[in-house]
Write a protein that holds these residues in place. Structure first.
Motif, PDB file in Angstrom:
ATOM      1  N   PRO A 105      85.552  64.898  53.772  1.00 10.61           N
ATOM      2  CA  PRO A 105      86.222  66.155  54.131  1.00 10.61           C
ATOM      3  C   PRO A 105      87.719  66.057  53.852  1.00 10.61           C
ATOM      4  O   PRO A 105      88.369  65.086  54.245  1.00 10.61           O
ATOM      5  N   LYS A 106      88.249  67.065  53.171  1.00 10.63           N
ATOM      6  CA  LYS A 106      89.666  67.017  52.828  1.00 10.63           C
ATOM      7  C   LYS A 106      90.168  68.426  52.524  1.00 10.63           C
ATOM      8  O   LYS A 106      89.388  69.354  52.308  1.00 10.63           O
ATOM      9  N   LEU A 118      84.114  70.541  52.864  1.00 13.35           N
ATOM     10  CA  LEU A 118      83.461  70.488  54.175  1.00 13.35           C
ATOM     11  C   LEU A 118      82.122  69.781  54.042  1.00 13.35           C
ATOM     12  O   LEU A 118      81.374  70.043  53.094  1.00 13.35           O
ATOM     13  N   ALA A 187      84.574  77.834  57.226  1.00 12.99           N
ATOM     14  CA  ALA A 187      84.918  76.687  58.069  1.00 12.99           C
ATOM     15  C   ALA A 187      84.398  76.885  59.484  1.00 12.99           C
ATOM     16  O   ALA A 187      83.890  75.945  60.108  1.00 12.99           O
ATOM     17  N   LEU A 241      87.740  65.803  59.299  1.00  9.52           N
ATOM     18  CA  LEU A 241      88.138  67.197  59.145  1.00  9.52           C
ATOM     19  C   LEU A 241      89.203  67.604  60.150  1.00  9.52           C
ATOM     20  O   LEU A 241      89.979  68.543  59.901  1.00  9.52           O
ATOM     21  N   GLU A 244      92.546  67.147  58.551  1.00  9.77           N
ATOM     22  CA  GLU A 244      92.755  68.071  57.436  1.00  9.77           C
ATOM     23  C   GLU A 244      93.017  69.492  57.922  1.00  9.77           C
ATOM     24  O   GLU A 244      93.905  70.178  57.406  1.00  9.77           O
ATOM     25  N   GLN A 271      86.355  72.037  66.220  1.00  7.12           N
ATOM     26  CA  GLN A 271      86.160  70.796  65.472  1.00  7.12           C
ATOM     27  C   GLN A 271      86.494  69.583  66.335  1.00  7.12           C
ATOM     28  O   GLN A 271      85.761  68.588  66.353  1.00  7.12           O
TER      29      GLN A 271
END
Length: 364
Positions: A105-106, A118, A187, A241, A244, A271
């Motif tokens: 994830p980035k 994702l 997201a 994540l 990020e 998250q």
């Protein structure tokens, strides 16, 4: 990245020529899931190729109206991805990541475009955690977001975005916020799936925990290790994540409106909640591994005590029988009629005494 130039009507007509069709092929149905143009929160009717979609967007922009294109791809080949990337001027490094997948994830920035990776997760239904070999399967979604386009690339069979698109199209106000509203919706959908999967996994961990600390069950350490492996895989998909998404509030605020930054902050909160749950599951399973090993060690000690006790009891008749099995000539008991029952009675008495002692000390 240089700004896009307006597409003249002649180029739009040229998209129907054979030469342009060869240069920008329409991805087959297995690769391009959907291609749409959105204007003021409403989807324009008609079917588009990527170049037709961006041409239509540029026409609306020339007229002073806001519009953007959303192209959805599923596991495209390298040629298919490059054909789309050429239309939207996507950086080659990002294209390479999208084709080969298996990325962490980035969130990366290429001029005025964001590239978000994702990891998607899916809970595999099963009757019992003791009978399954897989609980979580993973996939990937790559999101390319520019000023007037969104390109989503999916890898995996469980990560469909048709529901996200349909939900957004039913909320024109949010859809009108632009391409980054689509990024937020994707997201948010992925992060909500993290919470759903962690909730379902909690029941499996509770089952293993109850099995481990049950006195009447035999602990299967292999199942605990399997769960531990699944949680580690889930942690690798979810934990990175958090960092990020946090960068959106600091490094990329110039690309998003204040309202979308608030939306993304809410996604980050969910998250973080999911990541904290997974971290607690990881610690709990580590404790269960230690508990299971301790339980096995205790059981082995109990078994060894029982074996040692029975060996000690069996050693008495073995020793006596060995003495009288030497067959020496001068052994006075050999000529007596009571010798045989007396020896048997002696064996039984000593063995009974030893059995009572071991039972009293809980060795048997």
């Amino acid at each position: 990245m240089p700004p896009f130039r307006a597409v003249p009507p002649a180029l739009l007509r040229a998209t129907r020529t054979r030469a342009t069709a060869e240069r920008y092929p329409r991805p087959p149905s297995g690769a391009m899931v959907d291609c749409a143009v959105y204007h003021d929160g409403t989807r324009l009717p008609g079917q588009f190729t990527p170049i037709e979609a961006i041409a239509r967007v540029r026409e609306l922009e020339q007229a002073g109206q806001k519009a953007y294109a959303w192209i959805g791809l599923h596991q495209p080949t390298e040629d298919q991805m490059h054909s789309v990337a050429e239309v939207f001027d996507i950086h080659p490094l990002a294209v390479e990541d999208a084709v080969h997948a298996h990325q962490r994830p980035k969130l990366e920035r290429y001029d005025n475009m964001l590239f978000l990776v994702l990891k998607t997760v899916n809970y595999v239904e099963h009757e019992s955690v003791l009978l399954t070999r897989e609980i979580v399967e993973t996939g990937e979604i790559m999101v390319f977001v520019g000023p007037d386009f969104v390109v989503t690339v999916r890898h995996g069979e469980h990560s469909g975005l048709a529901g996200v698109r349909k939900a957004l199209e039913s909320r024109p106000r949010q859809l009108a916020l632009g391409p980054y509203a689509v990024m937020h919706a994707i997201a948010d959908h992925v992060v909500d799936s993290y919470l759903d999967v962690t909730t379902l996994m909690e029941a499996d961990i509770d089952t293993i925990e109850e099995e481990t600390f049950s006195t009447n069950s035999k602990t299967d350490i292999g199942q605990i290790y399997m769960l531990k492996r699944e949680v580690v895989e889930l942690r690798r998909a979810v934990a990175p994540l958090s960092v990020e998404l946090g960068r959106i509030n600091s490094e990329y605020k110039d690309l998003l409106s204040k309202e979308l930054v608030r939306y993304m902050r809410d996604v980050l909160d969910h998250q973080t909640q999911a990541a904290d749950r997974i971290a607690s599951y990881d610690e709990m399973l580590s404790s269960l591994v230690h508990a299971a090993l301790a339980k096995v060690s205790v059981q082995q000690n109990v078994d060894m005590r029982k074996i040692s006790a029975w060996v000690a009891i069996a050693a008495v008749p073995t020793m006596i029988a060995g003495v009288y099995g030497m067959n020496f000539e001068y052994m006075p008991e050999l000529n007596e009629p009571w010798a045989y029952p007396a020896v048997l009675l002696l064996m039984l008495t000593v063995c009974s005494l030893l059995y009572g002692v071991f039972r009293r000390n809980h060795w048997l």
